[in-house]
Design a protein around this motif. Structure first.
Motif, mmCIF file in Angstrom:
data_model
loop_
_atom_site.group_PDB
_atom_site.id
_atom_site.type_symbol
_atom_site.label_atom_id
_atom_site.label_comp_id
_atom_site.label_asym_id
_atom_site.label_seq_id
_atom_site.Cartn_x
_atom_site.Cartn_y
_atom_site.Cartn_z
ATOM 1 N N THR A 1 0.817 -1.212 0.000
ATOM 2 C CA THR A 1 0.000 0.000 0.000
ATOM 3 C C THR A 1 0.853 1.266 0.000
ATOM 4 O O THR A 1 0.370 2.337 -0.329
ATOM 5 N N ARG A 2 2.129 1.150 0.376
ATOM 6 C CA ARG A 2 2.981 2.335 0.445
ATOM 7 C C ARG A 2 4.387 2.008 -0.028
ATOM 8 O O ARG A 2 4.966 1.005 0.376
ATOM 9 N N ASN B 1 8.098 4.108 -0.403
ATOM 10 C CA ASN B 1 8.892 5.318 -0.247
ATOM 11 C C ASN B 1 10.260 5.055 -0.862
ATOM 12 O O ASN B 1 11.062 4.320 -0.314
ATOM 13 N N LYS C 1 0.018 5.150 -1.208
ATOM 14 C CA LYS C 1 0.984 6.248 -1.085
ATOM 15 C C LYS C 1 2.257 5.907 -1.843
ATOM 16 O O LYS C 1 2.837 4.853 -1.636
ATOM 17 N N GLU D 1 5.881 7.765 -2.594
ATOM 18 C CA GLU D 1 6.767 8.883 -2.324
ATOM 19 C C GLU D 1 8.080 8.678 -3.068
ATOM 20 O O GLU D 1 8.866 7.810 -2.711
ATOM 21 N N LEU E 1 -4.436 5.316 -5.375
ATOM 22 C CA LEU E 1 -3.404 6.222 -4.885
ATOM 23 C C LEU E 1 -4.020 7.495 -4.309
ATOM 24 O O LEU E 1 -4.780 8.180 -4.982
ATOM 25 N N THR E 2 -3.710 7.797 -3.046
ATOM 26 C CA THR E 2 -4.194 9.040 -2.442
ATOM 27 C C THR E 2 -3.091 10.083 -2.324
ATOM 28 O O THR E 2 -3.359 11.270 -2.306
ATOM 29 N N LEU E 3 -1.821 9.635 -2.241
ATOM 30 C CA LEU E 3 -0.699 10.559 -2.155
ATOM 31 C C LEU E 3 0.356 10.191 -3.192
ATOM 32 O O LEU E 3 0.778 9.043 -3.264
ATOM 33 N N SER F 1 4.005 11.868 -4.303
ATOM 34 C CA SER F 1 5.027 12.897 -4.138
ATOM 35 C C SER F 1 6.152 12.672 -5.128
ATOM 36 O O SER F 1 6.823 11.641 -5.114
ATOM 37 N N HIS G 1 -3.498 14.216 -2.526
ATOM 38 C CA HIS G 1 -2.324 15.066 -2.334
ATOM 39 C C HIS G 1 -1.327 14.798 -3.460
ATOM 40 O O HIS G 1 -0.827 13.688 -3.578
#
Length: 170
Positions: A6-7, A9, A30, A32, A51-53, A55, A76
């Motif tokens: 789910t994320r 980075n 997310k 990043e 996807l909500t974020l 970057s 975002h």
């Protein structure tokens, strides 16, 4: 196993491209990837519908694919400190978008339909050579709380509709 992630980075690396495999992880919420050397976002970003974020700040992006408009859950979007010249019109279909950060880019013109971003509460346009704001931003007077326009040295008079929208809030 990666298909339930789910994320991710992957910030502060030397990535030149956003790996295509990332866009196959449909569970991603997310992503990043700031502070890299990413030059382009693949069209397959359209597969990241949860996807909500996202970057991508401080990279080498010049543009976004119109497929970014398919990331319907996006809340975002951080694109500060790139070399983006313009935003695709498809961006204006992101109805859930709350924060749009495009400060320190090279945007001269913004999509006229930016006011369609009905959930937008924060937009950072600082340090861009924009000369005017889309009149449609005035339609966001109920949701928009913060517009960052610091160091927009080309900005002349804001459109009447934007100013009027701001006055309605006070």
């Amino acid at each position: 196993a990666m298909l339930s992630l789910t994320r991710i980075n992957c910030a502060h690396n030397r990535l030149r491209d956003l790996p295509n495999v990332i866009c196959n992880i449909h569970t991603l919420v997310k992503l990043e990837c700031g502070d890299n050397r990413v030059r382009r976002v693949p069209q397959t970003v359209s597969r990241l519908t949860r996807l909500t974020l996202l970057s991508l700040k401080n990279n080498n992006l010049r543009e976004l694919p119109s497929e970014i408009g398919d990331c319907v859950a996006l809340k975002h979007l951080s694109l500060n400190a790139n070399d983006i010249v313009s935003l695709p019109d498809a961006l204006t279909s992101l109805a859930s978008l709350k924060r749009l950060q495009i400060g320190a880019n090279n945007c001269r013109v913004l999509p006229e339909a930016l006011g369609r971003l009905a959930s937008l509460s924060h937009i950072d346009l600082s340090s861009n050579p924009i000369s005017t704001l889309p009149a449609s931003l005035g339609a966001l007077h109920l949701t928009l709380e913060n517009i960052e326009l610091f160091e927009c040295k080309e900005l002349k008079d804001p459109p009447e509709a934007v100013v009027a929208g701001g006055h309605q809030q006070t």
